[in-house]
Design a protein around this motif. Structure first.
Motif, PDB file in Angstrom:
ATOM      1  N   THR A 169       0.821  -1.153   0.147  1.00 47.17           N
ATOM      2  CA  THR A 169       0.118   0.094  -0.046  1.00 47.17           C
ATOM      3  C   THR A 169       0.850   1.324  -0.047  1.00 47.17           C
ATOM      4  N   SER A 170       2.105   1.270   0.285  1.00 47.04           N
ATOM      5  CA  SER A 170       2.877   2.295   0.370  1.00 47.04           C
ATOM      6  C   SER A 170       4.362   2.176  -0.387  1.00 47.04           C
ATOM      7  N   LEU A 171       4.544   2.979  -1.264  1.00 50.10           N
ATOM      8  CA  LEU A 171       5.620   2.737  -2.149  1.00 50.10           C
ATOM      9  C   LEU A 171       6.754   3.940  -2.320  1.00 50.10           C
ATOM     10  N   ASP A 172       7.812   4.015  -1.981  1.00 46.62           N
ATOM     11  CA  ASP A 172       8.846   5.365  -1.963  1.00 46.62           C
ATOM     12  C   ASP A 172       9.745   5.052  -2.862  1.00 46.62           C
ATOM     13  N   LEU A 173       9.621   5.757  -3.969  1.00 40.48           N
ATOM     14  CA  LEU A 173      10.763   5.679  -5.160  1.00 40.48           C
ATOM     15  C   LEU A 173      11.248   7.301  -5.218  1.00 40.48           C
ATOM     16  N   SER A 174      11.205   8.039  -4.090  1.00 41.92           N
ATOM     17  CA  SER A 174      11.573   9.372  -4.338  1.00 41.92           C
ATOM     18  C   SER A 174      13.054   9.609  -4.600  1.00 41.92           C
ATOM     19  N   ARG A 175      13.299  10.477  -5.723  1.00 40.14           N
ATOM     20  CA  ARG A 175      14.633  10.730  -6.054  1.00 40.14           C
ATOM     21  C   ARG A 175      15.297   9.298  -6.634  1.00 40.14           C
ATOM     22  N   ASN A 176      14.494   8.847  -7.580  1.00 42.20           N
ATOM     23  CA  ASN A 176      15.132   7.454  -8.276  1.00 42.20           C
ATOM     24  C   ASN A 176      15.251   7.949  -9.706  1.00 42.20           C
ATOM     25  N   SER A 177      15.017   9.167 -10.187  1.00 39.40           N
ATOM     26  CA  SER A 177      15.154   9.325 -11.564  1.00 39.40           C
ATOM     27  C   SER A 177      14.383   8.495 -12.385  1.00 39.40           C
ATOM     28  N   ILE A 178      13.135   8.279 -12.230  1.00 37.39           N
ATOM     29  CA  ILE A 178      12.442   7.185 -12.942  1.00 37.39           C
ATOM     30  C   ILE A 178      11.848   7.577 -14.349  1.00 37.39           C
ATOM     31  N   GLY A 179      11.922   8.934 -14.359  1.00 39.81           N
ATOM     32  CA  GLY A 179      11.300   9.583 -15.431  1.00 39.81           C
ATOM     33  C   GLY A 179       9.975   9.192 -16.124  1.00 39.81           C
ATOM     34  N   ASP A 180       9.575   9.684 -17.063  1.00 36.40           N
ATOM     35  CA  ASP A 180       8.288   9.587 -17.697  1.00 36.40           C
ATOM     36  C   ASP A 180       7.947   7.915 -18.011  1.00 36.40           C
ATOM     37  N   GLU A 181       8.952   7.607 -18.401  1.00 41.72           N
ATOM     38  CA  GLU A 181       8.705   5.954 -18.894  1.00 41.72           C
ATOM     39  C   GLU A 181       8.325   4.904 -17.643  1.00 41.72           C
ATOM     40  N   GLY A 182       9.379   5.490 -16.502  1.00 45.95           N
ATOM     41  CA  GLY A 182       8.818   4.328 -15.262  1.00 45.95           C
ATOM     42  C   GLY A 182       7.903   5.008 -14.633  1.00 45.95           C
ATOM     43  N   GLY A 183       7.355   6.192 -14.515  1.00 46.31           N
ATOM     44  CA  GLY A 183       6.146   6.607 -14.102  1.00 46.31           C
ATOM     45  C   GLY A 183       5.063   6.154 -14.723  1.00 46.31           C
ATOM     46  N   THR A 184       5.072   6.133 -15.966  1.00 47.28           N
ATOM     47  CA  THR A 184       4.024   5.366 -17.076  1.00 47.28           C
ATOM     48  C   THR A 184       3.903   4.066 -16.639  1.00 47.28           C
ATOM     49  N   ALA A 185       4.904   3.475 -16.593  1.00 48.62           N
ATOM     50  CA  ALA A 185       4.970   1.786 -16.476  1.00 48.62           C
ATOM     51  C   ALA A 185       4.151   1.454 -14.887  1.00 48.62           C
ATOM     52  N   LEU A 186       4.553   2.267 -13.912  1.00 47.42           N
ATOM     53  CA  LEU A 186       4.116   2.047 -12.497  1.00 47.42           C
ATOM     54  C   LEU A 186       2.671   2.546 -12.688  1.00 47.42           C
ATOM     55  N   ALA A 187       2.190   3.648 -13.119  1.00 45.49           N
ATOM     56  CA  ALA A 187       0.758   4.214 -13.160  1.00 45.49           C
ATOM     57  C   ALA A 187      -0.036   3.179 -14.061  1.00 45.49           C
ATOM     58  N   THR A 188       0.414   2.573 -14.991  1.00 42.10           N
ATOM     59  CA  THR A 188      -0.579   1.649 -15.887  1.00 42.10           C
ATOM     60  C   THR A 188      -0.485   0.207 -15.323  1.00 42.10           C
ATOM     61  N   GLN A 189       0.723  -0.238 -14.715  1.00 44.10           N
ATOM     62  CA  GLN A 189       0.819  -1.785 -14.742  1.00 44.10           C
ATOM     63  C   GLN A 189       1.128  -2.244 -13.196  1.00 44.10           C
ATOM     64  N   GLY A 190       1.885  -1.245 -12.370  1.00 45.58           N
ATOM     65  CA  GLY A 190       2.098  -1.793 -11.260  1.00 45.58           C
ATOM     66  C   GLY A 190       1.436  -1.314 -10.022  1.00 45.58           C
ATOM     67  N   LEU A 191       0.577  -0.393  -9.791  1.00 46.92           N
ATOM     68  CA  LEU A 191       0.217   0.180  -8.610  1.00 46.92           C
ATOM     69  C   LEU A 191      -1.360  -0.205  -8.286  1.00 46.92           C
ATOM     70  N   PRO A 192      -1.974  -1.397  -8.320  1.00 48.48           N
ATOM     71  CA  PRO A 192      -3.254  -1.487  -8.144  1.00 48.48           C
ATOM     72  C   PRO A 192      -3.709  -1.083  -6.869  1.00 48.48           C
ATOM     73  N   HIS A 193      -2.671  -1.490  -5.778  1.00 43.99           N
ATOM     74  CA  HIS A 193      -3.193  -1.296  -4.364  1.00 43.99           C
ATOM     75  C   HIS A 193      -2.360  -0.270  -3.573  1.00 43.99           C
ATOM     76  N   VAL A 194      -1.494   0.193  -4.257  1.00 42.96           N
ATOM     77  CA  VAL A 194      -0.682   1.415  -3.766  1.00 42.96           C
ATOM     78  C   VAL A 194      -1.438   2.647  -3.512  1.00 42.96           C
ATOM     79  N   THR A 195      -1.757   2.999  -2.168  1.00 38.52           N
ATOM     80  CA  THR A 195      -2.378   4.355  -1.719  1.00 38.52           C
ATOM     81  C   THR A 195      -1.538   5.326  -1.375  1.00 38.52           C
ATOM     82  N   GLN A 196      -0.296   5.329  -1.466  1.00 41.47           N
ATOM     83  CA  GLN A 196       0.619   6.184  -0.781  1.00 41.47           C
ATOM     84  C   GLN A 196       2.035   5.908  -1.709  1.00 41.47           C
ATOM     85  N   LEU A 197       2.199   6.958  -2.646  1.00 39.40           N
ATOM     86  CA  LEU A 197       3.316   6.952  -3.462  1.00 39.40           C
ATOM     87  C   LEU A 197       4.200   8.208  -3.375  1.00 39.40           C
ATOM     88  N   THR A 198       5.326   7.815  -3.052  1.00 31.27           N
ATOM     89  CA  THR A 198       6.380   9.145  -2.973  1.00 31.27           C
ATOM     90  C   THR A 198       7.330   9.191  -3.878  1.00 31.27           C
TER      91      THR A 198
END
Length: 128
Positions: free
Chosen positions: A99-128
């Motif tokens: 439910t909580s994932l912190d990726l702060s300052r990992n330089s994930i960029g748009d590509e990583g953010g899009t992948a997380l948003a579309t495929q990887g965060l079904p239950h995460v309610t807190q994202l940093t």
């Protein structure tokens, strides 16, 4: 006795980093939080975590991969866009209670953010 196997660091990545002990401890103690803040994971360590760590930690509710500062892929955590995409598609499906994932300052960029948003965060309610 549990039939679960412990997470093993991939030999092809060389010597086991110190932070991997935290992964093993989370497995052994059935911990719900894995704190790898500022552990200098990098892309290779991110791959190991996704392939060899998270599949053994389905009980996780909190995963902290954040960093104090953002530098190159070789410093701090810096899993980058490739690591974030792998996390979304290969790692997070194993931790369905997360439910909580912190990726702060990992330089994930748009590509990583899009992948997380579309495929990887079904239950995460807190994202940093």
């Amino acid at each position: 006795m549990s039939d679960r196997s412990a997470p093993i660091w991939p030999a092809e990545y060389g010597g086991e980093p110190g932070w991997w002990q935290r992964v093993r401890s989370a497995f052994e103690d059935n911990e719900t939080t894995l704190d790898l803040f500022d552990c200098q994971i990098g892309l290779e360590g991110g791959r190991a975590l996704v392939e060899r760590g998270l599949p053994h930690l389905p009980q996780l509710t909190t995963l902290n991969l954040g960093a104090e500062y953002s530098f190159s892929a070789s410093g701090y955590n810096s899993i980058g866009p490739e690591g974030a995409a792998a996390l979304a598609t290969q790692g997070l499906p194993h931790v369905t209670q997360l439910t909580s994932l912190d990726l702060s300052r990992n330089s994930i960029g748009d590509e990583g953010g899009t992948a997380l948003a579309t495929q990887g965060l079904p239950h995460v309610t807190q994202l940093t």
